[in-house]
Design a protein around this motif. Structure first.
Motif, PDB file in Angstrom:
ATOM      1  N   ALA A   1     -11.943  -2.244   4.297  1.00  0.00           N
ATOM      2  CA  ALA A   1     -10.892  -3.163   3.828  1.00  0.00           C
ATOM      3  C   ALA A   1      -9.834  -2.389   3.052  1.00  0.00           C
ATOM      4  O   ALA A   1     -10.120  -1.816   1.999  1.00  0.00           O
ATOM      5  CB  ALA A   1     -11.496  -4.249   2.945  1.00  0.00           C
ATOM      6  N   MET A   2      -8.601  -2.385   3.544  1.00  0.00           N
ATOM      7  CA  MET A   2      -7.490  -1.695   2.861  1.00  0.00           C
ATOM      8  C   MET A   2      -6.804  -2.702   1.942  1.00  0.00           C
ATOM      9  O   MET A   2      -5.706  -3.196   2.222  1.00  0.00           O
ATOM     10  CB  MET A   2      -6.497  -1.131   3.890  1.00  0.00           C
ATOM     11  CG  MET A   2      -7.071  -0.093   4.817  1.00  0.00           C
ATOM     12  SD  MET A   2      -7.717   1.362   3.957  1.00  0.00           S
ATOM     13  CE  MET A   2      -9.463   1.203   4.270  1.00  0.00           C
ATOM     14  N   THR A   3      -7.494  -3.047   0.868  1.00  0.00           N
ATOM     15  CA  THR A   3      -7.022  -4.122  -0.012  1.00  0.00           C
ATOM     16  C   THR A   3      -6.996  -3.675  -1.472  1.00  0.00           C
ATOM     17  O   THR A   3      -7.684  -2.730  -1.862  1.00  0.00           O
ATOM     18  CB  THR A   3      -7.964  -5.335   0.065  1.00  0.00           C
ATOM     19  OG1 THR A   3      -9.287  -4.887  -0.278  1.00  0.00           O
ATOM     20  CG2 THR A   3      -7.982  -5.954   1.448  1.00  0.00           C
ATOM     21  N   VAL A   4      -6.214  -4.384  -2.257  1.00  0.00           N
ATOM     22  CA  VAL A   4      -6.289  -4.287  -3.719  1.00  0.00           C
ATOM     23  C   VAL A   4      -6.372  -5.721  -4.237  1.00  0.00           C
ATOM     24  O   VAL A   4      -5.553  -6.570  -3.870  1.00  0.00           O
ATOM     25  CB  VAL A   4      -5.044  -3.600  -4.312  1.00  0.00           C
ATOM     26  CG1 VAL A   4      -5.123  -3.577  -5.840  1.00  0.00           C
ATOM     27  CG2 VAL A   4      -4.887  -2.184  -3.767  1.00  0.00           C
ATOM     28  N   LYS A   5      -7.376  -6.005  -5.013  1.00  0.00           N
ATOM     29  CA  LYS A   5      -7.631  -7.360  -5.531  1.00  0.00           C
ATOM     30  C   LYS A   5      -7.717  -8.371  -4.384  1.00  0.00           C
ATOM     31  O   LYS A   5      -7.261  -9.515  -4.497  1.00  0.00           O
ATOM     32  CB  LYS A   5      -6.563  -7.781  -6.551  1.00  0.00           C
ATOM     33  CG  LYS A   5      -6.471  -6.847  -7.773  1.00  0.00           C
ATOM     34  CD  LYS A   5      -5.427  -7.311  -8.783  1.00  0.00           C
ATOM     35  CE  LYS A   5      -5.358  -6.412  -9.993  1.00  0.00           C
ATOM     36  NZ  LYS A   5      -4.747  -5.083  -9.749  1.00  0.00           N
ATOM     37  N   GLY A   6      -8.221  -7.925  -3.261  1.00  0.00           N
ATOM     38  CA  GLY A   6      -8.452  -8.846  -2.141  1.00  0.00           C
ATOM     39  C   GLY A   6      -7.271  -9.013  -1.209  1.00  0.00           C
ATOM     40  O   GLY A   6      -7.393  -9.676  -0.180  1.00  0.00           O
ATOM     41  N   GLN A   7      -6.124  -8.447  -1.542  1.00  0.00           N
ATOM     42  CA  GLN A   7      -4.951  -8.591  -0.670  1.00  0.00           C
ATOM     43  C   GLN A   7      -4.681  -7.285   0.076  1.00  0.00           C
ATOM     44  O   GLN A   7      -4.717  -6.198  -0.512  1.00  0.00           O
ATOM     45  CB  GLN A   7      -3.729  -8.999  -1.498  1.00  0.00           C
ATOM     46  CG  GLN A   7      -2.479  -9.216  -0.635  1.00  0.00           C
ATOM     47  CD  GLN A   7      -1.431 -10.080  -1.320  1.00  0.00           C
ATOM     48  OE1 GLN A   7      -1.477 -11.307  -1.266  1.00  0.00           O
ATOM     49  NE2 GLN A   7      -0.484  -9.460  -1.975  1.00  0.00           N
ATOM     50  N   GLY A   8      -4.370  -7.410   1.377  1.00  0.00           N
ATOM     51  CA  GLY A   8      -4.159  -6.234   2.211  1.00  0.00           C
ATOM     52  C   GLY A   8      -2.897  -5.475   1.834  1.00  0.00           C
ATOM     53  O   GLY A   8      -1.889  -6.068   1.450  1.00  0.00           O
ATOM     54  N   VAL A   9      -2.952  -4.147   1.989  1.00  0.00           N
ATOM     55  CA  VAL A   9      -1.775  -3.325   1.682  1.00  0.00           C
ATOM     56  C   VAL A   9      -0.696  -3.586   2.727  1.00  0.00           C
ATOM     57  O   VAL A   9      -1.005  -3.856   3.888  1.00  0.00           O
ATOM     58  CB  VAL A   9      -2.083  -1.812   1.640  1.00  0.00           C
ATOM     59  CG1 VAL A   9      -3.143  -1.514   0.596  1.00  0.00           C
ATOM     60  CG2 VAL A   9      -2.503  -1.294   3.011  1.00  0.00           C
ATOM     61  N   PRO A  10       0.567  -3.503   2.358  1.00  0.00           N
ATOM     62  CA  PRO A  10       1.637  -3.600   3.334  1.00  0.00           C
ATOM     63  C   PRO A  10       1.947  -2.255   3.995  1.00  0.00           C
ATOM     64  O   PRO A  10       1.095  -1.356   4.017  1.00  0.00           O
ATOM     65  CB  PRO A  10       2.807  -4.151   2.515  1.00  0.00           C
ATOM     66  CG  PRO A  10       2.488  -3.832   1.104  1.00  0.00           C
ATOM     67  CD  PRO A  10       1.030  -3.556   0.996  1.00  0.00           C
ATOM     68  N   ALA A  11       3.161  -2.069   4.484  1.00  0.00           N
ATOM     69  CA  ALA A  11       3.463  -1.059   5.505  1.00  0.00           C
ATOM     70  C   ALA A  11       3.858   0.328   4.992  1.00  0.00           C
ATOM     71  O   ALA A  11       4.650   1.009   5.629  1.00  0.00           O
ATOM     72  CB  ALA A  11       4.566  -1.597   6.408  1.00  0.00           C
ATOM     73  N   TYR A  12       3.328   0.737   3.837  1.00  0.00           N
ATOM     74  CA  TYR A  12       3.677   2.058   3.298  1.00  0.00           C
ATOM     75  C   TYR A  12       2.375   2.765   2.950  1.00  0.00           C
ATOM     76  O   TYR A  12       1.592   2.272   2.138  1.00  0.00           O
ATOM     77  CB  TYR A  12       4.548   1.930   2.041  1.00  0.00           C
ATOM     78  CG  TYR A  12       5.746   1.038   2.265  1.00  0.00           C
ATOM     79  CD1 TYR A  12       6.979   1.568   2.612  1.00  0.00           C
ATOM     80  CD2 TYR A  12       5.617  -0.343   2.155  1.00  0.00           C
ATOM     81  CE1 TYR A  12       8.069   0.734   2.848  1.00  0.00           C
ATOM     82  CE2 TYR A  12       6.697  -1.184   2.389  1.00  0.00           C
ATOM     83  CZ  TYR A  12       7.918  -0.642   2.736  1.00  0.00           C
ATOM     84  OH  TYR A  12       8.987  -1.466   2.980  1.00  0.00           O
ATOM     85  N   ASP A  13       2.126   3.924   3.531  1.00  0.00           N
ATOM     86  CA  ASP A  13       0.902   4.646   3.217  1.00  0.00           C
ATOM     87  C   ASP A  13       1.123   5.466   1.955  1.00  0.00           C
ATOM     88  O   ASP A  13       2.034   6.309   1.906  1.00  0.00           O
ATOM     89  CB  ASP A  13       0.504   5.562   4.385  1.00  0.00           C
ATOM     90  CG  ASP A  13      -0.933   6.043   4.219  1.00  0.00           C
ATOM     91  OD1 ASP A  13      -1.231   6.678   3.183  1.00  0.00           O
ATOM     92  OD2 ASP A  13      -1.754   5.762   5.106  1.00  0.00           O
ATOM     93  N   PRO A  14       0.304   5.235   0.919  1.00  0.00           N
ATOM     94  CA  PRO A  14       0.533   5.918  -0.364  1.00  0.00           C
ATOM     95  C   PRO A  14       0.187   7.402  -0.351  1.00  0.00           C
ATOM     96  O   PRO A  14       0.349   8.065  -1.371  1.00  0.00           O
ATOM     97  CB  PRO A  14      -0.336   5.134  -1.348  1.00  0.00           C
ATOM     98  CG  PRO A  14      -1.364   4.474  -0.528  1.00  0.00           C
ATOM     99  CD  PRO A  14      -0.782   4.267   0.846  1.00  0.00           C
TER     100      PRO A  14
END
Ligand code: SF4
Length: 609
Positions: free
Chosen positions: A422-435
């Motif tokens: 899961a690519m999430t933070v606090k349960g919400q998926g990350v958007p379109a920028y790879d950190p």
């Protein structure tokens, strides 16, 4: 209330009791928290941070700001604020179009909805009145049919319809509200909260009646200065010349892919290679673009309406082929078919689901399939577009595996026995920028108050050099200074989201332009420093809410894939995201203790008396 700009009228709707009361805004709140996002969060705090998001006690706020529906450019945004059933945090999600302006022209700064109706209802808003009406005829319908129904009933002129689709009715945790067919308040599951209250739509009928500035003499130069910045050919907002205006937000697809900052195939890669070109803004313009719609008072016209010319979905027209959803249902799922991307986004809009979030459980399923984790659940290979179309329907109706996916990325990854997918933070998926390729996004995702989000602090503006007049340019692969940079963007955006101006105004305007317009409209002194201070107060208010809701020390993090698995693609090869270093810098700038706002900071900012 003595402030200009506001209608000073909020409708308090109780769906359990079937009542509507009209009240003014406490002036102290308007001064401290401005409107829209900030004021909505203040009402949420008043309602209590421990509330169950899907209980009748949760509050659902449809909010304007003091610039909404005025002559100010990009002032057609509405904030929907609630406690999120996806993340458990307070959340605000904004949409464009005309509904926000019409809400203001109908005489309201906001509508606060509490309780639960005994049968499906919609709110009909007009002439300083909010009426609760029967929605049984549209319950079970998609957003497009619902919008058509109300257009036939009330006439298209001066009408806006904000609706949920079947996903909201079926309590999909990332269901959203969609305005005028294609403008989604996408993130955080606000449509799920609407469904839990049996609230199907907000229908607003209001002719144009622009509010006048309290200080007309100051307004004219303030407005002119902001407009010149938007029109300036050195800015990407420049109509028909700048990248945002010509290609829409999807101008980013090729850029991020080339720099190794485009999360691809559930972030196992950082570039989509030649696939990015096939779903990019440039490709869309050349092959399927048919119109450039806009929002209230916006000369930029970044919306891109497309028509599919061939294949199974030939003839479909839709106007939201934007970067984030095109990434989520495209590169993120290994899908380089632009027609399929358009179809999938349109399905999300019709069912009323966050198109960014929808790609997450699907790409997790695809990675699980590749790794052999599906435990007999069939499976889906990367880029299987017909399979994706069917899966989106199953999610909206909670059928089969869709019933698991409807609970979000975390629940889906857990179901397959691999929560690390899961690519999430606090349960919400990350958007379109790879950190790993845009490091500022790493700290911005981790510390966003509504779960992973690019819009709380749009650090790519500085990392890509698209700040006003290119004034700020920083190295996307460096981490130093990104904690402080993130704080500044978070505070600036918290203010503009409370005005409520389109986020893209920040590509042309800065704190000084915001201060001058706010000051002239409302009639109070405001400087650029005040803008950042008020933004800081709003950001801390949200964090305070989340702390009270149970988000304690250590709740700012990133998925391990970004911090431990180096990028293998050109542009960012060998890089991970140095989150711990940036977090230390960020907390020092904020004066927080490991993600928690100390009482002294709350008093310093005037949140606690
Ligand atoms: S920039 Fe785009 S989203 Fe923002 S107000 Fe203008 S048309 Fe709407």
């Amino acid at each position: 209330m003595a402030l200009g700009g506001f209608a000073n009228r909020i409708a308090h709707v109780n769906l359990t009791a079937g009542t509507v009361e009209y009240r003014g805004i406490p002036e102290d709140w308007a001064r401290k928290y401005i409107g829209a996002r900030g004021l909505g969060v203040r009402y949420m705090l008043e309602n209590g941070p421990r509330v169950d998001p899907l209980s009748p006690d949760n509050l659902l706020c449809f909010m304007n700001g003091p610039l909404t529906g005025t002559e100010a450019n990009m002032s057609g945004r509405m904030a929907i604020v609630t406690k999120s059933p996806l993340t458990g945090t307070v959340t605000d999600s904004h949409h464009g179009g005309w509904s926000a302006a019409r809400l203001r022209w109908a005489g309201f700064d906001g509508i606060l909805v509490k309780g639960k109706a005994s049968a499906p209802v919609y709110l009909y808003v007009h002439d300083d009145i909010v009426e609760i009406r029967d929605a049984s005829e549209v319950w079970g319908k998609g957003v497009h049919e619902t919008v058509r129904f109300f257009r036939e009933r009330y006439g298209e002129k001066d009408l806006s319809v904000i609706a949920i689709g079947q996903a909201g009715e079926n309590l999909v945790r990332f269901a959203c509200w969609v305005n005028e067919d294609d403008r989604a308040s996408g993130r955080g599951g606000t449509g799920c909260v609407g469904g839990s209250k049996l609230l199907k739509a907000i229908v607003i009928k209001a002719p144009k009646k622009m509010p006048k500035a309290a200080n007309l003499e100051a307004w004219k130069p303030a407005h002119k200065r902001a407009l010149s910045a938007i029109m300036d050919e050195r800015n990407i907002t420049s109509p028909r010349k700048g990248g945002l205006s010509v290609y829409g937000t999807n101008v980013l697809m090729n850029i991020t892919s080339t720099m190794g900052a485009l999360p691809t195939k559930n972030s196992t890669l950082t570039s989509f290679g030649p696939g990015a070109e096939k779903i990019s803004g440039e490709y869309v313009k050349e092959h399927i673009l048919v119109d450039d719609p806009t929002c209230h008072a916006c000369p930029v016209a970044c919306k891109k309406e497309v028509e599919i010319k061939e294949g199974p979905w030939k003839g479909l027209r839709m106007e939201s082929l934007e970067y984030e959803p095109a990434w989520s249902l495209g590169a993120n799922c290994g899908n380089d078919d632009v027609n399929a991307v358009a179809k999938l986004i349109d399905l999300c809009n019709d069912y009323g689901m966050d198109a960014i979030e929808t790609g997450h459980p699907i790409s997790i399923y695809m990675e699980a399939t590749e790794r052999g984790y599906t435990n007999g659940d069939g499976g889906l290979v990367w880029g299987d577009t017909m399979g994706m179309v069917e899966l989106v329907r199953k999610i909206a109706f909670r059928e089969g595996i869709g019933n698991v996916m409807a609970n979000g990325a975390d629940a889906t990854a857990k179901y397959f026995g691999h929560p690390e997918l899961a690519m999430t933070v606090k349960g919400q998926g990350v958007p379109a920028y790879d950190p790993r390729g845009l490091k500022g996004m790493g700290i911005a995702y981790a510390t966003s108050n509504r779960g992973a989000c690019h819009l709380r602090a749009y650090t790519p503006a500085a990392e890509l050099g698209v700040t006003p007049l290119g004034a700020l340019k920083v190295d996307p692969l460096a981490w130093k200074g990104k904690g402080e940079l993130t704080k500044i963007f978070q505070d600036l955006h918290a203010f503009s989201d409370s005005l409520d101006l389109c986020k893209f105004s920040a590509f042309a305007e800065g704190a000084e332009e915001y201060a001058a317009q706010y000051s002239a409209m409302v009639g109070v002194e405001c400087t650029a420093e005040d803008v950042l201070k008020i933004g800081e107060r709003i950001y801390n208010l949200e964090r305070y809410y989340n702390n009270l809701a149970g988000f304690g020390p250590g709740s700012d993090y990133l998925p391990a894939r970004f911090t431990q698995e180096p990028s293998t693609m050109p542009g960012s090869q060998g890089h991970v995201c140095e989150l711990d270093d940036m977090l230390a810098e960020y907390y020092a700038a904020r004066g927080w203790e490991n993600g928690v706002v100390p009482e002294s900071k709350l008093r310093e900012l005037g949140i606690l008396d």
